[in-house]
Design an enzyme around this catalytic site. Structure first.
Site, PDB file in Angstrom:
ATOM      1  N   GLU A 253     -12.947  -6.178  11.697  1.00  0.00           N
ATOM      2  CA  GLU A 253     -13.037  -5.135  10.661  1.00  0.00           C
ATOM      3  C   GLU A 253     -14.493  -4.972  10.268  1.00  0.00           C
ATOM      4  OE1 GLU A 253     -10.913  -5.709   7.014  1.00  0.00           O
ATOM      5  OE2 GLU A 253      -8.982  -5.998   7.981  1.00  0.00           O
ATOM      6  N   GLU A 304      -5.874   4.712   2.499  1.00  0.00           N
ATOM      7  CA  GLU A 304      -4.529   4.179   2.229  1.00  0.00           C
ATOM      8  C   GLU A 304      -4.295   4.185   0.715  1.00  0.00           C
ATOM      9  OE1 GLU A 304      -3.469   0.697   5.008  1.00  0.00           O
ATOM     10  OE2 GLU A 304      -5.665   0.771   5.098  1.00  0.00           O
ATOM     11  N   GLU A 313     -10.894  -0.042  -1.983  1.00  0.00           N
ATOM     12  CA  GLU A 313      -9.941  -0.403  -0.927  1.00  0.00           C
ATOM     13  C   GLU A 313      -9.151   0.809  -0.423  1.00  0.00           C
ATOM     14  OE1 GLU A 313      -9.549  -3.326   0.570  1.00  0.00           O
ATOM     15  OE2 GLU A 313     -11.120  -4.248  -0.640  1.00  0.00           O
TER      16      GLU A 313
END
Length: 331
Positions: A253, A304, A313
């Site tokens: 990532e 998301e 996030e």
């Protein structure tokens, strides 16, 4: 004679190209408005994205990946780790999610655990589950095709400046040493999440934005032009101190959010992703391992909206849920 030199020249060009590393993208499912799994796979193919990280064995996604040619990191869901300490359960997991797809889904790595810390309740399961999955993979005669590994928590490494001083914390050594031994024994890489964004956001006084975004001119006093390479080299240094100097590291990532925190803007995110892709695809490696291309997976395919945690996030996506691009990137 000239024909021989011509052939050697062509061969050398071909060998040069083999070191160029492709870039994958992580596919998170914590969005309530995401396209179908088949549409997502089609989006990967349309954008020439040749690698995917999937955090759990979603069978609809695995079906969509058949004959796609996309390399896959397949994660083991954290909530299933304790059950897979039973070798029979681990064998069944492989029978359910690996062997039915092994002929036409390019499962490259199985990642047992994501950023597990030695103090986490599931830490005790990581090594035995890796062993059990490896045994089941070998029984299916897939050990040369699929490598079993884990994704390291970067906080296990301390003294990362300069990178040559990087070392695993004393607390982490009883946890990480058996894992490192397993990876070396089985020829598997260590996966790690590498985030210059969080390094910058947490220490803006000492980490210039240009150093995090690959836009710094020249190198700093320790010979680094960007913090991504420095972070990867601190991992290499820590591995050397555990007698694993040749263990490969895959960046599972790396990303930059477009909003929600310090330096989290569309412009900075676009700059980071474009420069990271260029850096990785150059095949140039890091100052410590200049001839070793860094296999890297960008985080993430989509914003998301259901992801918990800090606001950042929810803003790491390269694409909007309607499949339109957030940035002009060339994979």
């Amino acid at each position: 004679m000239s024909t021989i030199f011509l052939l050697l020249g062509i061969l050398s060009i071909g060998l040069e190209f083999t070191v160029v590393q492709s870039v994958g993208v992580c596919y998170g499912l914590n969005g309530g408005n995401l396209p179908s799994k088949q549409e997502v796979v089609d989006l990967y193919k349309a954008n020439n994205i040749v690698g995917m990280r999937l955090y759990l064995p979603d069978q609809e996604a695995l079906e969509a990946l058949r004959d796609s040619g996309i390399d896959l990191i397949l994660g083991v869901a954290g909530e299933t780790l304790s059950s897979l300490v039973d070798p029979t359960a681990a064998s069944q997991w492989v029978s359910n999610f690996v062997t039915p797809y092994s002929q036409n889904v390019r499962i490259k790595y199985i990642a047992v655990g994501n950023e597990v810390h030695p103090s986490d309740s599931v830490a005790q399961f990581i090594h035995p589950v890796m062993q059990n999955i490896q045994s089941a993979i070998s029984q299916a005669n897939l050990q040369d095709q699929i490598k079993v590994t884990t994704v390291m928590d970067s906080s296990l490494i301390t003294n990362s400046y300069p990178p040559s001083a990087g070392v695993f914390t004393e607390e982490s050594k009883p946890f990480i040493q058996p894992i490192i031994n397993f990876l070396v024994q089985n020829g598997s890489p260590l996966l790690a999440n590498v985030y210059p964004y969080f390094a910058y956001a947490n220490d803006q006084q000492n980490i210039p934005l240009a150093y995090a975004l690959f836009t710094q001119i020249g190198t700093n006093d320790i010979g680094y032009g960007n913090i991504f390479d420095a972070m990867v080299d601190s991992i290499y240094s820590a591995l050397e101190k555990l007698e694993a100097p040749n263990l490969a590291v895959v960046v599972a990532e790396s990303g930059w959010p477009s909003e929600g925190g310090a330096g989290a803007t569309m412009e900075n995110a676009a700059t980071y992703y474009a420069n990271l892709i260029s850096h990785v695809k150059s095949g140039g490696g890091t100052p410590k391992r200049p001839d070793v291309a860094i296999e890297t997976y960008l985080f993430a395919m989509f914003d998301e909206n259901m992801k918990p945690g800090a606001e950042t996030e929810r803003h790491f996506g390269l694409f909007h849920p309607d499949k339109s691009s957030k940035y002009a990137l060339n994979f």
